[in-house]
Every structure is written in C-alpha cells, then in structure tokens.
Write an enzyme that holds these catalytic residues in place. Structure first.
Site, short mmCIF file in Angstrom:
data_model
loop_
_atom_site.label_atom_id
_atom_site.label_comp_id
_atom_site.label_asym_id
_atom_site.label_seq_id
_atom_site.Cartn_x
_atom_site.Cartn_y
_atom_site.Cartn_z
N ARG A 245 -7.76 78.01 34.07
CA ARG A 245 -8.68 78.71 34.97
C ARG A 245 -8.84 80.15 34.53
O ARG A 245 -7.87 80.85 34.25
CB ARG A 245 -8.17 78.67 36.41
CG ARG A 245 -9.02 79.59 37.29
CD ARG A 245 -9.26 79.10 38.63
NE ARG A 245 -10.20 79.98 39.33
CZ ARG A 245 -10.27 80.03 40.62
NH1 ARG A 245 -9.50 79.27 41.37
NH2 ARG A 245 -11.14 80.82 41.19
N ARG B 292 -15.57 77.42 38.00
CA ARG B 292 -14.13 77.41 37.75
C ARG B 292 -13.68 76.09 37.17
O ARG B 292 -14.23 75.05 37.52
CB ARG B 292 -13.34 77.74 39.00
CG ARG B 292 -13.59 76.80 40.14
CD ARG B 292 -13.30 77.46 41.45
NE ARG B 292 -14.47 78.20 41.85
CZ ARG B 292 -14.80 78.47 43.08
NH1 ARG B 292 -14.03 78.12 44.06
NH2 ARG B 292 -15.88 79.14 43.38
N ASP C 135 -9.69 74.79 40.99
CA ASP C 135 -9.39 75.63 42.14
C ASP C 135 -8.49 74.82 43.06
O ASP C 135 -8.80 73.66 43.35
CB ASP C 135 -10.68 76.02 42.86
CG ASP C 135 -10.48 77.03 43.95
OD1 ASP C 135 -9.54 77.85 43.84
OD2 ASP C 135 -11.26 77.03 44.92
N ASP D 258 -6.50 75.19 46.75
CA ASP D 258 -6.39 76.01 47.96
C ASP D 258 -5.52 75.33 49.00
O ASP D 258 -5.67 74.12 49.26
CB ASP D 258 -7.77 76.24 48.59
CG ASP D 258 -8.65 77.14 47.76
OD1 ASP D 258 -8.16 78.15 47.23
OD2 ASP D 258 -9.86 76.85 47.68
#
Length: 172
Positions: A83, A92, A95, A97
């Site tokens: 990344r 990206r 990712d 989260d």
C-alpha cells in the site's frame, strides 16, 4: 477475546490477490483468529470518484489484541502488500479498517471505533450484513441489517463471489 469486524478493499492492480493476501496475513497474525469472510463486492468509489471500482468485503475475527495494537497489525499488513498512501479516499492496493470492536466506543487521534462512516456506506454494510446481520451498532443501537435497509443511496454494490480458502481453518 473480542469480536471484531474488519473492512477490506482494493482497487489497484490484482485487487482479488491483494485481498486474498491480506486475509491470509490476517489469519497468520498472532492474537487473531479468523472467523468468517463475506463475499467480495464490486463497488463504486466514494469521495474521489475518478478511479477504478473497488472490491470490498468484511472479515469477522476474534482477537486479544487491544485496538491500537490491532490497528498497527493492520497497517503492517497493508505495508507488506504494498500500500502506498496517495490522496484521501483515493486508489489503494489494500485498505483494512476496524469497523466494530465488540461494543467498544473509542475516539482518539489515530482511531475511532466504531468506524465513523460505516453506517453511511453500502460497501461496508452489505458485506457486514451478509456475515452478521443481527450485529448491533454500539452507537446507533440498530442492527447492521436495519442500517443497511435504511440507506437511501443508489444501491450500487454488486456481490461478486465468495473468497475461497480451502485450507482456511487448517491454517489457523
């Protein structure tokens, strides 16, 4: 152990390979046990729209890592996959989260739990509802399915396919 839900997404390069590599790395991380993985969903970009479609999904894990330690582990996985940080909400490679961490509500400079935008994002709620429709959002006290059903956007999320990890449980 804490029940945690991790959102994942990619829109650069071999998106599915980036996601598979991230999930594999997650399953190999000490202190994390992978529980479920949603299907992969093809989604429109949000925020900065002049970019390729994303592949998104959600993984359910059990962890004894504290929230900031888990965040660091996720950032290490993102870095290992390649990344590169560009513009906010931009393209990206991967990712990862933290969406929900048990029933915790946390707000620091580095981390907000539950994820502050998840209740507005179909690309998060659709895969999360697939694996945990009755999960209650700790702030809104509504189920994920209720939050998904209440969205008034254009419903531009397409269920792609299930990730297939033949040795999924054997590797944990």
């Amino acid at each position: 152990m804490h029940a945690v839900y991790i959102g994942f997404g990619s829109n650069i390069g071999d998106r599915l390979a980036h996601i598979q590599n991230a999930i594999h790395a997650l399953s190999k991380t000490e202190g994390i046990t992978l529980q479920k993985i949603s299907s992969v969903y093809k989604t429109d970009p949000v925020g900065y729209e002049a970019q390729a479609h994303f592949l998104n999904g959600v993984a359910a894990i059990q962890t004894d890592l504290l929230p900031l330690s888990l965040l660091h582990a996720l950032k290490d996985i993102e870095t290992a996959i390649g990344r590169q940080h560009r513009i906010r909400w931009g393209p990206r490679e991967i990712d990862l989260d933290i969406l929900i961490y048990g029933d915790m509500c946390l707000q620091t400079e580095k981390l907000v739990i539950p994820h502050p935008e998840m209740h507005r994002r179909r690309f998060v709620l659709a895969p999360l509802a697939e694996i945990a429709p009755d999960l209650v959002h700790p702030v809104f006290q509504e189920t994920v399915q209720t939050l998904l059903d209440s969205l008034e956007d254009d419903k531009s999320v397409v269920k792609k396919r299930r990730l297939c990890f033949i040795d999924f449980h054997a590797s944990i």
